[in-house]
Design an enzyme around this catalytic site. Sequence first.
Site, PDB file in Angstrom:
ATOM      1  N   ASP A  74      46.527  39.043   4.353  1.00 20.88           N
ATOM      2  CA  ASP A  74      45.483  38.554   5.237  1.00 20.88           C
ATOM      3  C   ASP A  74      45.690  37.047   5.403  1.00 20.88           C
ATOM      4  O   ASP A  74      46.467  36.441   4.648  1.00 20.88           O
ATOM      5  CB  ASP A  74      44.132  38.867   4.580  1.00 20.88           C
ATOM      6  CG  ASP A  74      42.985  38.196   5.261  1.00 20.88           C
ATOM      7  OD1 ASP A  74      42.844  38.380   6.474  1.00 20.88           O
ATOM      8  OD2 ASP A  74      42.215  37.481   4.577  1.00 20.88           O
TER       9      ASP A  74
ATOM     10  N   ASP B 121      42.869  34.287   6.814  1.00 21.37           N
ATOM     11  CA  ASP B 121      41.722  33.436   6.504  1.00 21.37           C
ATOM     12  C   ASP B 121      41.179  33.703   5.115  1.00 21.37           C
ATOM     13  O   ASP B 121      40.864  34.838   4.756  1.00 21.37           O
ATOM     14  CB  ASP B 121      40.594  33.675   7.525  1.00 21.37           C
ATOM     15  CG  ASP B 121      40.952  33.142   8.900  1.00 21.37           C
ATOM     16  OD1 ASP B 121      41.370  31.983   8.983  1.00 21.37           O
ATOM     17  OD2 ASP B 121      40.816  33.899   9.880  1.00 21.37           O
TER      18      ASP B 121
HETATM   19  P1  TMP Z   1      41.030  37.306   8.412  1.00 22.09           P
HETATM   20  O1  TMP Z   1      41.186  38.768   8.637  1.00 22.09           O
HETATM   21  O2  TMP Z   1      42.276  36.533   8.723  1.00 22.09           O
HETATM   22  O3  TMP Z   1      40.487  36.973   7.074  1.00 22.09           O
HETATM   23  O4  TMP Z   1      39.944  36.754   9.502  1.00 22.09           O
HETATM   24  C1  TMP Z   1      38.617  37.149   9.546  1.00 22.09           C
HETATM   25  C2  TMP Z   1      37.644  36.073   9.178  1.00 22.09           C
HETATM   26  O5  TMP Z   1      37.198  35.334  10.317  1.00 22.09           O
HETATM   27  C3  TMP Z   1      36.405  36.687   8.558  1.00 22.09           C
HETATM   28  O6  TMP Z   1      36.235  36.253   7.239  1.00 22.09           O
HETATM   29  C4  TMP Z   1      35.264  36.195   9.429  1.00 22.09           C
HETATM   30  C5  TMP Z   1      35.826  35.018  10.158  1.00 22.09           C
HETATM   31  N1  TMP Z   1      35.188  34.746  11.474  1.00 22.09           N
HETATM   32  C6  TMP Z   1      34.710  33.466  11.712  1.00 22.09           C
HETATM   33  O7  TMP Z   1      34.774  32.602  10.830  1.00 22.09           O
HETATM   34  N2  TMP Z   1      34.136  33.185  12.919  1.00 22.09           N
HETATM   35  C7  TMP Z   1      34.038  34.122  13.924  1.00 22.09           C
HETATM   36  O8  TMP Z   1      33.525  33.832  15.013  1.00 22.09           O
HETATM   37  C8  TMP Z   1      34.560  35.435  13.658  1.00 22.09           C
HETATM   38  C9  TMP Z   1      34.462  36.483  14.727  1.00 22.09           C
HETATM   39  C10 TMP Z   1      35.141  35.685  12.427  1.00 22.09           C
HETATM   40 MG    MG Z   2      40.212  36.951   5.103  1.00 15.59          MG
END
Ligand code: TMP
Ligand code: MG
Length: 289
Positions: A38, A40
């Site tokens: 992953d 974030d």
């Molecule tokens: P990931 O799959 O790379 O971890 O990304 C998803 C992350 O993005 C999740 O933890 C929620 C975050 N997110 C935001 O911070 N702002 C947003 O507007 C959206 C839709 C998701």
């Molecule tokens: Mg994540």
Amino acid sequence: MIPELSNPSVCMRDPQRVQEILQSMVKAGSNTVQVISDFDMTLTRFAYNGKRCPTCHNILDNSKLISEECKEKLKELLNTYYPIEIDSSRSIEEKLPLMVEWWTKAHELLVQQKIRKDMLAMVVRESDAMLREGYQLFFDHLYEHSIPLLIFSAGIGDILEEVIRQAGVFHPNVKVFSNYMDFDDSGVLTAFKGELIHIYNKREGALLNTGHFQELRTRPNVLLMGDSLGDLTMADGVQDMENILKIGFLNDKVEERKQSYLDSYDIVLVKDETLEVPNAVLLYLTGNK
Ligand code: TMP
Ligand code: MG
């Protein structure tokens, strides 16, 4: 045993099982290994000096490309839906439609902002985006050992790529599945491409990309890294899987969520902002230890 597995941040429900998986993988050789991670809050830091670090979406949301009014709305969405994302009292089934709602609303708002493609590099450069400590070794080592790295993210592909490009680690062994922006001829954002990836449909995303996993069919041993329980399905497209070692970062709401993480991840890293443990595992798998 790998010494780093005794770090204070490491929790394992079954250390013996971890040991067995590692031994099977080392025996099979690093040319049978692939890494699926992953982005974030897994490859990037959750916090730095007590301050939260941005996700791909946050990098854009906080930038000067977004109007103040829109920033307010995006912040409201975050304040509404992030607590739901990490709420351990709700089931995935219950959260799923709400996550679709979050992503859909956020993307609609972003599309209204007439974001220009040629501004994205600047936005990332001026952001507080931070890869976890040890990222250089992580990316470089995988590249040097020709181990494919799939970054599977519900974030924004264009932003994510820019983060790793600016960090100098977007090597040719890296492949990204994510939400990509669609621009018109003048380079203005008009939509997001293809099927939406949110945190609870990575399985479906994986199954749409059979070609990738077909190419990697000689690598049935998987190192999976995530920070959400939704990340556990990222390897569902892997063909004829032999071993999988799942490393989970538990960044937030530790006490409430620890048991569910221990039940589903082999190694749980509690409030660990570094890639020290994944790196130690990689070095072990490639015979450097
Ligand atoms: P990931 O799959 O790379 O971890 O990304 C998803 C992350 O993005 C999740 O933890 C929620 C975050 N997110 C935001 O911070 N702002 C947003 O507007 C959206 C839709 C998701
Ligand atoms: Mg994540």
